[in-house]
Every structure is written in C-alpha cells, then in structure tokens.
Write a protein that holds these residues in place. Structure first.
Motif, short mmCIF file in Angstrom:
data_model
loop_
_atom_site.label_atom_id
_atom_site.label_comp_id
_atom_site.label_asym_id
_atom_site.label_seq_id
_atom_site.Cartn_x
_atom_site.Cartn_y
_atom_site.Cartn_z
N LYS A 21 0.12 -11.99 1.63
CA LYS A 21 -0.90 -12.97 1.23
C LYS A 21 -0.30 -14.37 1.18
O LYS A 21 -0.49 -15.16 2.08
N THR B 193 3.58 -8.37 -2.55
CA THR B 193 3.53 -8.31 -1.09
C THR B 193 3.80 -9.68 -0.49
O THR B 193 3.53 -10.70 -1.13
N ASP C 286 -0.55 -3.95 -10.05
CA ASP C 286 -0.62 -4.47 -8.68
C ASP C 286 -0.82 -5.98 -8.74
O ASP C 286 -1.90 -6.45 -9.11
N GLY D 148 0.83 -1.21 0.00
CA GLY D 148 0.00 0.00 0.00
C GLY D 148 0.86 1.26 0.00
O GLY D 148 0.59 2.22 -0.73
N1 PMP Z 1 -3.05 -4.49 -3.33
C1 PMP Z 1 -4.16 -5.19 -3.24
C2 PMP Z 1 -4.91 -5.50 -4.48
C3 PMP Z 1 -4.63 -5.63 -2.00
O1 PMP Z 1 -5.77 -6.31 -1.93
C4 PMP Z 1 -3.89 -5.31 -0.84
C5 PMP Z 1 -4.31 -5.73 0.54
N2 PMP Z 1 -5.60 -6.03 0.76
C6 PMP Z 1 -2.73 -4.55 -1.00
C7 PMP Z 1 -2.33 -4.17 -2.25
C8 PMP Z 1 -1.92 -4.11 0.18
O2 PMP Z 1 -1.21 -5.14 0.71
P1 PMP Z 1 -0.08 -4.92 1.79
O3 PMP Z 1 -0.06 -3.46 2.14
O4 PMP Z 1 -0.45 -5.79 2.92
O5 PMP Z 1 1.19 -5.35 1.13
#
Ligand code: PMP
Length: 360
Positions: free
Chosen positions: A217, A214, A186, A90
C-alpha cells in the motif's frame, strides 16, 4: 458420468473471492483495490533490475530472506528476530490462523477484510463476530473483550479497518492482548494513520500480539508480494513454521530492500494521499454523503440518498471503479484515494449521479 465434488464441504460451499468485473469502458479512475496510485519510482525500478540481473536466477532465494528481514527490522528500529516475511501479508495471516487459531475460535469484527472468513475456513477455525457499531463503525470494545474472555478466542483486528478505515485505540488493543491467548493485528494501512495508531509498542511491551504489515500500500509494491509480521521472537518462530520456504521470491526481496533504502519518496506520497483523503471526505460530507472517519487510503461512503449498488454501476459506466462490498457492508461503497484528477472524477461523477437521482 456424475462427478462428486471432492472438495471439503465447507470449501465447496464457500463463494470464491470475487474478481474485477468486465469493463464496458476504458478505466479512468481505478479506486477499487486500495492500491497506490503512484508507481514505484523509475530509479528504484532500475536499481532492482540491475541487482536482479546480477543474481543467479537458477538458485533459490536466500533461506529465511535475511536481507529483507534486516531491512524491514532496520526501518522500524527493531531486531530481525522480531520479523517474519511472507508472500504478501495475506500469506502470513493464513499462517497465523493455522498456528494460533486453527481448529479453535477466531473473532472478527465485520464489516472487515473479506478474505478473513476464507482464511479461517482454510485453517478450520470457527468464526465468531462482534460487528462494528454505529454510523462511524467503531470497535465495540466492551463486547469484543467480553467475547474473548467468555471463550478461548483469538481476535483478528484490522486497524485501520478495511473497508471502514476506522483505527482501533492501542489502549484497547493492549487490553485485548492481555485477555486473549494472542491478538492478531492487521495493520496493512497503518502508514496512512496517525503514529499513535501503531501497535508495535505492544510488541516492545512483550505482549502476545502479532502485527501484520505490507509494502503493497504505502510503498506501492502490490505488483510484487512483500508482507511481514512483527512479534516477539518466540511467536515469530512459531509463525515461521507455517510459512512455506522461499515464499518471497528474489525479485520481491530486491524490491523490498531497495524501497526501504530510501523511504523518503513513499512517505511524501503517503502525506499527499492523506491530504487527498481529507479533501475527499470533506467534499463528500458537503454533498450529504455519510463518510466514516478513515485512517486508511480509502473512504467508506454512503452516497447521498443511498443506492450504493446502482451508484457503483453508474460510476463503472463512466470508467470509475469503486468497491461494493456486499450486504455485510450495508449501503456503502469503498473508494480508494487516487491521484487528485481521479478523485475529482469520482466526486464529479457522484455529484452528477446523485443530482439526477434527486431530480423529479
Ligand atoms: N490486510 C488487509 C486489511 C488488506 O486490505 C490487504 C490487501 N487488500 C491485505 C491484508 C493483504 O495485503 P498483501 O497480501 O498485498 O500484503
């Protein structure tokens, strides 16, 4: 005394990101946040804790998080100059909007990740949209390319897309990268997709793309904040200017390094979740639900007979949490893939609710 709201008007008018509702009953299946249902293995936790204990907590983490960047780069067979890490992906998405789209135009394909419009607002980017099309929520490739060619617009494509699960065809992403100043891709859920869905080849080809990933997940590390972006080194250098120094703390850094030292267990769990996803999709279709083809760790479901909001509330009453995404997502729920028992609870709950609704 009257107090004027000193926030920028766009911020004041924006509805804040929603939080988890109050729960009337204990949680039996947490299928609302696309988290991993498996925790990080105990051996990894022990390793991280002992390495952390040996570090000096009074010092800032290593500048530029070189060890973590090297571990990520090695796991992808790439060079650390192509990787930037952030406090979750994010943070990197916001950084990219600031660097590449701030003050300009950003293209989104709703329904998509609900955080994007908020980040665009912070970056003062104007948002244009090309909705996904049809019951399967496919990317409207021609319309997206037309929109990007008509104006200098930075597209942000989520592939596989949250909340629909739809992956974008890399051949389309290649055209998009060539048509746009830069394409933001993304790929938070790409570990659950077939290998062809990866957009990293576009980086190898030297195109103007930034790929976001990320460890939240597939690696089950959402409780720590470990995101990264992969791009050509010149784009990485620009992006890094908008990431705060030391934004990845040393606990996250140690966890990221430890997880990537042995990716075997995470890969096995991803394979299990993909099997569960397909089992769930088949069972739901068998019940008469509409399910978009998903390449993520979640499904986008129209319950049999509709009424997704009341179905969500009834599931909540049974301790089964799923995500309702508001009007832009139509009459659909997003259901994360959990452990087999959780998935079965969801299927049984939905079957019961639907049968009762259908009864005279
Ligand atoms: N991109 C998408 C499409 C997501 O769904 C999410 C988390 N729900 C993120 C980015 C952010 O993930 P994180 O900040 O945990 O790496």
């Amino acid at each position: 005394m009257t107090r004027e709201n000193p926030a920028r008007p766009g911020i004041a008018a924006f509805a804040a990101y929603r939080l988890v509702p109050d729960l009337p009953v204990p949680v039996r299946a947490k299928l609302d946040f696309n988290e991993s249902p498996y925790d990080v293995p105990d051996e990894v936790k022990e390793k991280v804790l002992s390495r952390l204990k040996a570090r000096r907590w009074s010092l800032y983490p290593e500048f530029g998080a070189t060890r973590l960047r090297e571990a990520i780069a090695a796991s992808l067979g790439r060079s650390p100059e192509e990787v930037v890490v952030g406090n979750g992906s994010g943070e990197l998405l916001l950084a990219a909007m600031n660097v590449f789209a701030g003050g300009g135009r950003l293209l989104l394909t709703p329904p998509t990740f609900s955080l994007y419009p908020q980040l665009a607002l912070l970056a003062q980017a104007e948002v244009a949209t090309v909705p996904l099309s049809g019951d399967d929520f496919l990317f409207d490739e021609e319309a997206i390319l037309r929109a990007v060619r008509a104006w200098p617009t930075v597209p942000l494509i989520c592939s596989p897309n949250n909340p629909t699960g739809t992956p974008a065809d890399p051949a389309f992403l290649r055209k998009l990268a060539d048509a746009a100043p830069v394409a933001l891709l993304d790929q938070a859920y790409v570990d659950f997709a077939p290998p062809e869905a990866s957009a990293l080849a576009l980086v190898d080809e030297g195109r103007n793309v930034v790929v976001f990933r990320t460890l939240s997940k597939a690696y089950a590390a959402a409780g720590f904040r470990i995101g990264y972006a992969v791009a050509r080194p010149d784009l990485v250098r620009e992006l890094a200017k908008a990431v705060l120094p030391f934004s990845v703390d040393q606990a996250s850094e140690e966890l990221g390094v430890a997880l990537l030292e042995d990716p075997g267990p995470a890969r096995a769990r991803v394979a299990e979740l993909v099997r569960e996803r397909e089992r769930m999709a088949a069972a739901l279709r068998g019940m008469g639900a509409k399910v978009a083809p998903s390449a993520g760790n979640f499904l986008f479901v129209e319950p049999p007979g509709g009424g997704s909001e009341s179905v969500r509330t009834e599931l909540l009453g049974r301790g089964i949490l799923v995500r309702d995404l508001g009007p832009s997502a139509g009459d659909r729920l997003r259901v994360s893939i959990g452990l087999r028992e959780e998935n079965d609870l969801f299927l049984a709950g939905l079957r019961e609710i639907t049968e009762r609704k259908g009864a005279p």
